[in-house]
Design a protein around this motif. Sequence first.
Motif, short mmCIF file in Angstrom:
data_model
loop_
_atom_site.label_atom_id
_atom_site.label_comp_id
_atom_site.label_asym_id
_atom_site.label_seq_id
_atom_site.Cartn_x
_atom_site.Cartn_y
_atom_site.Cartn_z
N PHE A 173 0.83 -1.21 0.00
CA PHE A 173 0.00 0.00 0.00
C PHE A 173 0.86 1.26 0.00
O PHE A 173 0.48 2.28 -0.57
CB PHE A 173 -0.94 -0.01 1.20
CG PHE A 173 -2.12 -0.93 1.04
CD1 PHE A 173 -3.04 -0.73 0.04
CD2 PHE A 173 -2.29 -2.00 1.90
CE1 PHE A 173 -4.13 -1.58 -0.12
CE2 PHE A 173 -3.37 -2.86 1.76
CZ PHE A 173 -4.29 -2.65 0.74
N ALA A 177 -7.28 10.31 -4.62
CA ALA A 177 -7.52 9.20 -3.68
C ALA A 177 -6.23 8.57 -3.19
O ALA A 177 -6.24 7.48 -2.64
CB ALA A 177 -8.40 8.14 -4.35
N SER A 178 -5.10 9.25 -3.41
CA SER A 178 -3.82 8.65 -3.03
C SER A 178 -3.66 8.52 -1.52
O SER A 178 -2.81 7.78 -1.04
CB SER A 178 -2.67 9.50 -3.60
OG SER A 178 -2.75 10.83 -3.09
N GLY A 179 -4.47 9.25 -0.75
CA GLY A 179 -4.36 9.17 0.70
C GLY A 179 -4.90 7.87 1.27
O GLY A 179 -4.54 7.49 2.39
N ILE A 180 -5.75 7.17 0.52
CA ILE A 180 -6.32 5.92 1.03
C ILE A 180 -5.25 4.84 1.20
O ILE A 180 -5.17 4.21 2.26
CB ILE A 180 -7.47 5.45 0.12
CG1 ILE A 180 -8.59 6.48 0.13
CG2 ILE A 180 -7.96 4.08 0.56
CD1 ILE A 180 -9.74 6.13 -0.81
N PRO A 181 -4.40 4.55 0.20
CA PRO A 181 -3.34 3.56 0.42
C PRO A 181 -2.39 3.95 1.56
O PRO A 181 -1.92 3.08 2.30
CB PRO A 181 -2.60 3.52 -0.92
CG PRO A 181 -3.60 4.00 -1.91
CD PRO A 181 -4.41 5.02 -1.19
N TYR A 238 0.70 4.05 -2.80
CA TYR A 238 0.52 5.48 -2.50
C TYR A 238 1.51 6.33 -3.27
O TYR A 238 1.16 7.36 -3.87
CB TYR A 238 0.66 5.71 -1.00
CG TYR A 238 0.99 7.14 -0.64
CD1 TYR A 238 0.01 8.13 -0.73
CD2 TYR A 238 2.28 7.50 -0.24
CE1 TYR A 238 0.31 9.46 -0.42
CE2 TYR A 238 2.58 8.81 0.07
CZ TYR A 238 1.60 9.79 -0.02
OH TYR A 238 1.90 11.09 0.28
N PHE A 258 -3.20 5.65 4.25
CA PHE A 258 -3.91 5.36 5.50
C PHE A 258 -3.88 3.87 5.81
O PHE A 258 -3.64 3.47 6.95
CB PHE A 258 -5.36 5.85 5.38
CG PHE A 258 -6.24 5.42 6.52
CD1 PHE A 258 -6.16 6.05 7.75
CD2 PHE A 258 -7.14 4.37 6.36
CE1 PHE A 258 -6.95 5.64 8.81
CE2 PHE A 258 -7.94 3.96 7.41
CZ PHE A 258 -7.85 4.60 8.64
N LEU A 259 -4.09 3.03 4.79
CA LEU A 259 -4.07 1.59 5.01
C LEU A 259 -2.67 1.11 5.40
O LEU A 259 -2.53 0.22 6.25
CB LEU A 259 -4.55 0.87 3.75
CG LEU A 259 -6.02 1.07 3.36
CD1 LEU A 259 -6.32 0.40 2.03
CD2 LEU A 259 -6.94 0.54 4.46
#
Length: 231
Positions: free
Chosen positions: A34, A49-53, A38, A55-56
Amino acid sequence: MTRYNTRPQFEESLERRRVGLIALLLMWAAGAYFLVEYLRMELVVGSLASGIPLFLAVLLFAFSLVPLTSALGRRLHPIGVEVSPQGLTLEFARGAPRTIPWADRPVDAAYDTRSAPRDRRHPPGMEVTVWVPVPGRDPTIPSFRPEELRVSGKAFDEIRKGMRQAGFRAVAQTWSRTRPGDLIQFLAPDEEARPAPAVPARWSFLGRRGMLETPGPPRDLDKDPPKPGTP
C-alpha cells in the motif's frame, strides 16, 4: 527429587511465536504494498484518492505491533520442572537450567483449578498455573512480567511443600465466577495477603452484571508454617 515434563506448554508457546511471526510478515508485506501504491498514485498518477493507500499502510504497520509482541516479545516456556529439597529448577530447551532456592520464594502465587467444575478446568496435567519471578536487567529487581507456568496438581503439591518448609504460608481465596478455583499467595510470616486482581464481569443478554467481580475472603491454608529448615 522429581522432574515434571512441561514440553507441551513450551511447544504451544513456540507455535504462538511462529504464528505471530507469519502474521507479522504478512502485515508488513501488505503495508509495503500500500505504501508503494501510494507513492505511485501520488507521484505518477496524481490521484486525489492517493491518501487511502497511505492510511491503510499506516494502519497495517500500527497493528503489526500485536503480532510483533507475540513473535518476539514472549519468552519461551521451560520444557521441564524439577522439584528437589534444594529448590525449584526450570529446564529450558536452550541454555543452562535455572535453580531457585526455596528461601528465595521461587513461586510468588498460583491459580489452582482442581476445585473448579470439571468443564472449567485446565487440560489434564495442567491444573495449576504458577507464577515464577524472573530477574530483570538488574538481578536484584524482578522483571515486571513473571514466568507463567502450568503444572500438574501433584507437582504443585510438592512445590507447596517446599515453600512451607522454607517458612512461607499459603493464603488462598476464591477468585471469581469467571475464574473458578483458588488464587494462592505464598507469604512470609510477617506479610499480609495482597488484594487479588479484579476480574471483569461477563456480559449478559440484559447487560453487564457488574463492572468487577469481588474475590472471596483470604483464608490461611498453612496457619502455622514450620521454621525454615525443619521437615
